[in-house]
Motif scaffolding. Structure first.
Motif, PDB file in Angstrom:
ATOM      1  N   MET A 259      -2.116  -1.477  -1.658  1.00 56.07           N
ATOM      2  CA  MET A 259      -1.622  -0.126  -1.880  1.00 56.07           C
ATOM      3  C   MET A 259      -0.104   0.056  -2.267  1.00 56.07           C
ATOM      4  O   MET A 259       0.388   0.691  -3.139  1.00 56.07           O
ATOM      5  CB  MET A 259      -1.644   0.526  -0.455  1.00 56.07           C
ATOM      6  N   SER A 282      -4.722   5.144  -1.589  1.00 58.13           N
ATOM      7  CA  SER A 282      -4.319   5.468  -0.020  1.00 58.13           C
ATOM      8  C   SER A 282      -5.730   5.865   0.582  1.00 58.13           C
ATOM      9  O   SER A 282      -5.869   5.582   1.685  1.00 58.13           O
ATOM     10  CB  SER A 282      -3.462   6.683   0.008  1.00 58.13           C
ATOM     11  N   TYR A 285      -7.732   2.906   1.191  1.00 59.75           N
ATOM     12  CA  TYR A 285      -7.129   2.084   2.339  1.00 59.75           C
ATOM     13  C   TYR A 285      -7.554   2.434   3.787  1.00 59.75           C
ATOM     14  O   TYR A 285      -7.846   1.673   4.366  1.00 59.75           O
ATOM     15  CB  TYR A 285      -5.366   1.996   2.002  1.00 59.75           C
TER      16      TYR A 285
END
Length: 300
Positions: A259, A282, A285
Protein backbone atom coordinates in the motif's frame (compact mmCIF):
# COMPACT_ATOMS: atom_id res chain seq x y z
CA UNK A 1 -50.22 -5.58 -16.67
CA UNK A 2 -50.89 -5.03 -12.98
CA UNK A 3 -48.40 -7.74 -12.01
CA UNK A 4 -45.71 -6.15 -14.19
CA UNK A 5 -46.36 -2.74 -12.64
CA UNK A 6 -46.21 -4.14 -9.11
CA UNK A 7 -43.00 -6.02 -9.90
CA UNK A 8 -41.48 -2.88 -11.37
CA UNK A 9 -42.54 -0.84 -8.34
CA UNK A 10 -41.10 -3.40 -5.94
CA UNK A 11 -37.83 -3.43 -7.86
CA UNK A 12 -37.73 0.37 -7.88
CA UNK A 13 -38.37 0.56 -4.13
CA UNK A 14 -35.73 -2.08 -3.44
CA UNK A 15 -33.22 -0.29 -5.69
CA UNK A 16 -33.88 3.05 -3.99
CA UNK A 17 -33.51 1.41 -0.56
CA UNK A 18 -30.13 0.00 -1.59
CA UNK A 19 -29.04 3.40 -2.89
CA UNK A 20 -30.19 5.45 0.09
CA UNK A 21 -28.52 3.04 2.53
CA UNK A 22 -25.47 2.67 0.22
CA UNK A 23 -25.72 -1.12 0.34
CA UNK A 24 -22.22 -1.74 -1.05
CA UNK A 25 -20.58 0.47 1.55
CA UNK A 26 -22.80 -0.89 4.34
CA UNK A 27 -21.87 -4.48 3.50
CA UNK A 28 -18.15 -3.65 3.48
CA UNK A 29 -18.57 -2.01 6.89
CA UNK A 30 -20.39 -5.13 8.12
CA UNK A 31 -17.42 -7.21 7.03
CA UNK A 32 -15.27 -5.22 9.48
CA UNK A 33 -17.76 -5.81 12.30
CA UNK A 34 -17.95 -9.53 11.56
CA UNK A 35 -14.13 -9.67 11.55
CA UNK A 36 -14.05 -7.94 14.93
CA UNK A 37 -16.59 -10.41 16.30
CA UNK A 38 -14.64 -13.44 15.05
CA UNK A 39 -11.49 -12.04 16.66
CA UNK A 40 -13.27 -11.28 19.93
CA UNK A 41 -15.14 -14.43 20.90
CA UNK A 42 -13.34 -16.88 23.18
CA UNK A 43 -13.97 -19.65 25.72
CA UNK A 44 -15.44 -17.23 28.26
CA UNK A 45 -17.59 -15.50 25.58
CA UNK A 46 -18.34 -18.30 23.07
CA UNK A 47 -19.45 -17.79 19.48
CA UNK A 48 -23.21 -17.28 19.10
CA UNK A 49 -24.99 -17.21 15.76
CA UNK A 50 -27.81 -15.14 17.26
CA UNK A 51 -25.37 -12.41 18.32
CA UNK A 52 -23.67 -12.41 14.92
CA UNK A 53 -27.05 -12.14 13.18
CA UNK A 54 -28.13 -9.21 15.38
CA UNK A 55 -24.76 -7.56 14.77
CA UNK A 56 -25.16 -7.91 11.00
CA UNK A 57 -28.76 -6.68 10.80
CA UNK A 58 -28.31 -4.00 13.48
CA UNK A 59 -25.03 -2.87 11.98
CA UNK A 60 -26.54 -2.59 8.50
CA UNK A 61 -29.43 -0.57 9.92
CA UNK A 62 -27.04 1.86 11.65
CA UNK A 63 -24.82 2.36 8.60
CA UNK A 64 -27.87 2.61 6.35
CA UNK A 65 -29.47 5.17 8.67
CA UNK A 66 -26.29 7.29 8.69
CA UNK A 67 -26.20 7.26 4.89
CA UNK A 68 -29.91 8.06 4.61
CA UNK A 69 -29.67 10.99 7.05
CA UNK A 70 -26.62 12.19 5.12
CA UNK A 71 -28.52 12.16 1.83
CA UNK A 72 -31.42 14.13 3.33
CA UNK A 73 -29.06 16.77 4.74
CA UNK A 74 -27.01 17.02 1.53
CA UNK A 75 -29.84 16.63 -0.99
CA UNK A 76 -29.22 20.04 -2.62
CA UNK A 77 -25.45 19.53 -2.75
CA UNK A 78 -25.84 15.98 -4.08
CA UNK A 79 -27.84 17.40 -6.99
CA UNK A 80 -24.75 19.39 -8.03
CA UNK A 81 -22.38 16.42 -8.33
CA UNK A 82 -22.32 13.91 -11.17
CA UNK A 83 -21.71 10.91 -8.91
CA UNK A 84 -24.64 11.73 -6.58
CA UNK A 85 -27.25 13.58 -8.65
CA UNK A 86 -29.14 10.37 -9.47
CA UNK A 87 -29.55 9.30 -5.85
CA UNK A 88 -33.18 8.81 -4.74
CA UNK A 89 -33.63 12.16 -2.93
CA UNK A 90 -31.86 14.66 -5.25
CA UNK A 91 -33.35 12.95 -8.31
CA UNK A 92 -36.85 13.31 -6.83
CA UNK A 93 -37.64 9.58 -6.77
CA UNK A 94 -37.93 9.74 -2.96
CA UNK A 95 -39.13 12.70 -0.93
CA UNK A 96 -36.95 14.01 1.93
CA UNK A 97 -39.72 13.16 4.42
CA UNK A 98 -39.84 9.52 3.30
CA UNK A 99 -36.05 9.30 3.40
CA UNK A 100 -36.08 10.79 6.89
CA UNK A 101 -38.69 8.23 7.99
CA UNK A 102 -36.57 5.39 6.58
CA UNK A 103 -33.48 6.72 8.37
CA UNK A 104 -35.36 7.09 11.67
CA UNK A 105 -36.83 3.57 11.50
CA UNK A 106 -33.44 2.09 10.66
CA UNK A 107 -31.91 3.92 13.64
CA UNK A 108 -34.51 2.57 16.05
CA UNK A 109 -34.29 -1.00 14.73
CA UNK A 110 -30.49 -0.89 14.67
CA UNK A 111 -30.14 0.46 18.20
CA UNK A 112 -32.65 -2.06 19.54
CA UNK A 113 -30.81 -5.00 17.99
CA UNK A 114 -27.39 -3.78 19.13
CA UNK A 115 -28.74 -3.20 22.65
CA UNK A 116 -30.00 -6.79 22.71
CA UNK A 117 -26.35 -7.83 22.20
CA UNK A 118 -25.14 -5.59 25.01
CA UNK A 119 -25.49 -1.90 26.02
CA UNK A 120 -21.92 -0.97 25.04
CA UNK A 121 -22.44 -2.14 21.47
CA UNK A 122 -25.56 0.02 21.21
CA UNK A 123 -23.72 2.98 22.76
CA UNK A 124 -20.92 2.85 20.19
CA UNK A 125 -23.47 2.42 17.41
CA UNK A 126 -25.30 5.53 18.61
CA UNK A 127 -22.04 7.50 18.87
CA UNK A 128 -21.17 6.50 15.33
CA UNK A 129 -24.44 7.66 13.80
CA UNK A 130 -24.37 10.93 15.80
CA UNK A 131 -20.82 11.84 14.77
CA UNK A 132 -21.44 10.95 11.13
CA UNK A 133 -24.67 12.88 10.68
CA UNK A 134 -24.35 15.74 13.16
CA UNK A 135 -20.64 16.57 13.02
CA UNK A 136 -18.92 15.05 9.97
CA UNK A 137 -21.63 15.86 7.40
CA UNK A 138 -21.97 19.60 8.24
CA UNK A 139 -18.18 20.05 8.40
CA UNK A 140 -17.62 18.80 4.83
CA UNK A 141 -18.43 22.23 3.40
CA UNK A 142 -16.49 24.11 6.09
CA UNK A 143 -13.13 22.46 6.65
CA UNK A 144 -10.92 19.59 5.48
CA UNK A 145 -10.83 18.51 9.14
CA UNK A 146 -14.15 16.84 8.36
CA UNK A 147 -12.14 13.80 7.24
CA UNK A 148 -10.48 13.68 10.67
CA UNK A 149 -13.88 13.85 12.39
CA UNK A 150 -15.35 11.30 9.98
CA UNK A 151 -12.52 8.90 10.77
CA UNK A 152 -13.97 8.37 14.26
CA UNK A 153 -17.35 6.89 13.24
CA UNK A 154 -15.61 5.20 10.32
CA UNK A 155 -13.25 3.39 12.68
CA UNK A 156 -15.95 2.07 15.02
CA UNK A 157 -17.19 -1.00 13.04
CA UNK A 158 -14.02 -3.11 13.45
CA UNK A 159 -13.96 -2.63 17.22
CA UNK A 160 -17.77 -2.87 17.42
CA UNK A 161 -17.54 -6.56 16.56
CA UNK A 162 -15.08 -7.13 19.42
CA UNK A 163 -17.35 -5.28 21.87
CA UNK A 164 -20.32 -7.32 20.65
CA UNK A 165 -18.39 -10.54 21.28
CA UNK A 166 -16.95 -9.63 24.68
CA UNK A 167 -19.11 -6.86 26.09
CA UNK A 168 -15.87 -5.04 26.86
CA UNK A 169 -13.94 -2.08 25.47
CA UNK A 170 -10.26 -2.45 26.33
CA UNK A 171 -6.85 -2.38 24.68
CA UNK A 172 -7.96 -4.98 22.12
CA UNK A 173 -10.97 -3.02 20.85
CA UNK A 174 -8.92 0.17 21.05
CA UNK A 175 -6.24 -1.35 18.82
CA UNK A 176 -8.81 -2.43 16.23
CA UNK A 177 -10.23 1.10 16.35
CA UNK A 178 -6.76 2.60 15.86
CA UNK A 179 -6.04 0.47 12.79
CA UNK A 180 -9.23 1.43 11.01
CA UNK A 181 -8.86 5.06 12.17
CA UNK A 182 -5.50 5.51 10.44
CA UNK A 183 -6.75 3.58 7.40
CA UNK A 184 -9.47 6.19 6.80
CA UNK A 185 -7.01 8.93 5.81
CA UNK A 186 -5.18 7.48 2.80
CA UNK A 187 -8.43 5.85 1.69
CA UNK A 188 -10.61 8.97 1.75
CA UNK A 189 -7.90 11.37 0.61
CA UNK A 190 -7.41 9.12 -2.42
CA UNK A 191 -11.15 9.38 -3.12
CA UNK A 192 -11.03 13.15 -2.53
CA UNK A 193 -8.18 13.37 -5.03
CA UNK A 194 -9.73 11.59 -8.01
CA UNK A 195 -13.17 13.11 -7.34
CA UNK A 196 -11.74 16.56 -6.61
CA UNK A 197 -13.56 18.38 -9.42
CA UNK A 198 -16.89 16.77 -8.56
CA UNK A 199 -16.53 17.58 -4.84
CA UNK A 200 -15.59 21.15 -5.79
CA UNK A 201 -19.00 21.64 -7.41
CA UNK A 202 -20.65 21.14 -4.01
CA UNK A 203 -17.97 23.03 -2.09
CA UNK A 204 -16.71 19.98 -0.19
CA UNK A 205 -13.26 20.22 1.40
CA UNK A 206 -11.87 16.68 1.38
CA UNK A 207 -8.10 17.12 0.97
CA UNK A 208 -5.86 18.22 3.86
CA UNK A 209 -4.25 21.11 1.95
CA UNK A 210 -7.37 21.78 -0.13
CA UNK A 211 -5.43 20.93 -3.28
CA UNK A 212 -4.14 17.96 -5.27
CA UNK A 213 -0.55 18.79 -4.42
CA UNK A 214 2.59 17.31 -2.85
CA UNK A 215 1.45 18.43 0.60
CA UNK A 216 -1.66 16.25 0.39
CA UNK A 217 0.28 13.34 -1.14
CA UNK A 218 2.90 13.57 1.61
CA UNK A 219 0.23 13.31 4.29
CA UNK A 220 -1.17 10.27 2.50
CA UNK A 221 2.27 8.65 2.83
CA UNK A 222 2.63 9.62 6.50
CA UNK A 223 -0.77 8.23 7.49
CA UNK A 224 -0.07 5.05 5.53
CA UNK A 225 3.07 4.62 7.65
CA UNK A 226 1.01 5.14 10.82
CA UNK A 227 -1.45 2.56 9.51
CA UNK A 228 1.34 0.00 9.03
CA UNK A 229 2.63 0.62 12.57
CA UNK A 230 -0.88 0.32 14.06
CA UNK A 231 -1.52 -2.88 12.10
CA UNK A 232 1.62 -4.47 13.58
CA UNK A 233 0.82 -3.58 17.21
CA UNK A 234 -0.86 -6.96 17.92
CA UNK A 235 2.46 -8.70 17.17
CA UNK A 236 4.44 -7.11 20.04
CA UNK A 237 2.50 -8.61 22.95
CA UNK A 238 1.04 -5.46 24.50
CA UNK A 239 -2.49 -5.62 23.11
CA UNK A 240 -4.06 -8.06 25.55
CA UNK A 241 -5.95 -10.96 23.99
CA UNK A 242 -5.55 -9.52 20.50
CA UNK A 243 -2.40 -11.14 19.17
CA UNK A 244 -0.93 -12.15 15.79
CA UNK A 245 1.94 -14.54 15.18
CA UNK A 246 5.32 -13.50 13.69
CA UNK A 247 4.34 -15.06 10.36
CA UNK A 248 1.10 -13.08 10.25
CA UNK A 249 3.06 -9.94 11.20
CA UNK A 250 5.38 -10.45 8.22
CA UNK A 251 2.38 -10.84 5.90
CA UNK A 252 0.77 -7.69 7.33
CA UNK A 253 4.04 -5.78 6.96
CA UNK A 254 4.42 -6.82 3.31
CA UNK A 255 0.83 -5.78 2.65
CA UNK A 256 1.64 -2.42 4.24
CA UNK A 257 4.67 -1.98 1.96
CA UNK A 258 2.40 -2.79 -0.98
CA UNK A 259 0.00 0.00 0.00
CA UNK A 260 2.87 2.38 0.79
CA UNK A 261 4.23 1.83 -2.72
CA UNK A 262 1.02 3.19 -4.22
CA UNK A 263 0.97 6.08 -1.76
CA UNK A 264 4.50 7.04 -2.86
CA UNK A 265 3.44 6.59 -6.47
CA UNK A 266 0.66 9.14 -5.95
CA UNK A 267 3.25 11.53 -4.50
CA UNK A 268 5.45 11.10 -7.57
CA UNK A 269 2.95 11.33 -10.42
CA UNK A 270 -0.05 13.05 -8.76
CA UNK A 271 -2.72 11.77 -11.16
CA UNK A 272 -6.37 10.86 -10.66
CA UNK A 273 -5.60 7.35 -11.94
CA UNK A 274 -2.89 6.88 -9.28
CA UNK A 275 -5.33 8.08 -6.60
CA UNK A 276 -8.03 5.68 -7.79
CA UNK A 277 -5.54 2.81 -7.74
CA UNK A 278 -4.50 3.71 -4.19
CA UNK A 279 -8.15 3.74 -3.14
CA UNK A 280 -8.69 0.24 -4.55
CA UNK A 281 -5.47 -1.01 -2.92
CA UNK A 282 -6.55 0.48 0.43
CA UNK A 283 -9.87 -1.41 0.27
CA UNK A 284 -8.00 -4.63 -0.50
CA UNK A 285 -5.55 -3.89 2.32
CA UNK A 286 -8.10 -3.52 5.10
CA UNK A 287 -10.09 -6.57 3.94
CA UNK A 288 -6.98 -8.75 3.63
CA UNK A 289 -5.66 -7.51 6.97
CA UNK A 290 -8.84 -8.61 8.71
CA UNK A 291 -8.71 -11.99 6.97
CA UNK A 292 -5.06 -12.47 8.01
CA UNK A 293 -5.92 -11.64 11.63
CA UNK A 294 -8.84 -14.11 11.59
CA UNK A 295 -6.98 -16.94 9.85
CA UNK A 296 -4.01 -16.47 12.18
CA UNK A 297 -6.29 -16.74 15.23
CA UNK A 298 -7.90 -19.97 14.06
CA UNK A 299 -4.62 -21.55 12.97
CA UNK A 300 -3.20 -20.90 16.41
Amino acid sequence: MSTTTNTFSFKAIFTDFKEITKAGLAISVLFSSIAGYLLGFNEEQPFQWSVLLMLCVGGYCMVGASNAFNQVIEKDLDALMDRTKNRPVPSGRMSPSVALLVASLLTLIGLALLYMINPKTAMFGAISIFLYTSVYTPLKTITSLSVFVGAFPGAIPFMLGWVAATGDFGIEAGTLFLIQFFWQFPHFWAIGWFLYEDYEKAGFFMLPTGKKDKGTALQVILYTVWLIIASLLPSIGYTGKLFISPIAAVVVFLMGIWMLYYAVRLYKIKTAKAARTLMLVSVSYISLLQLVYIIDKFLR
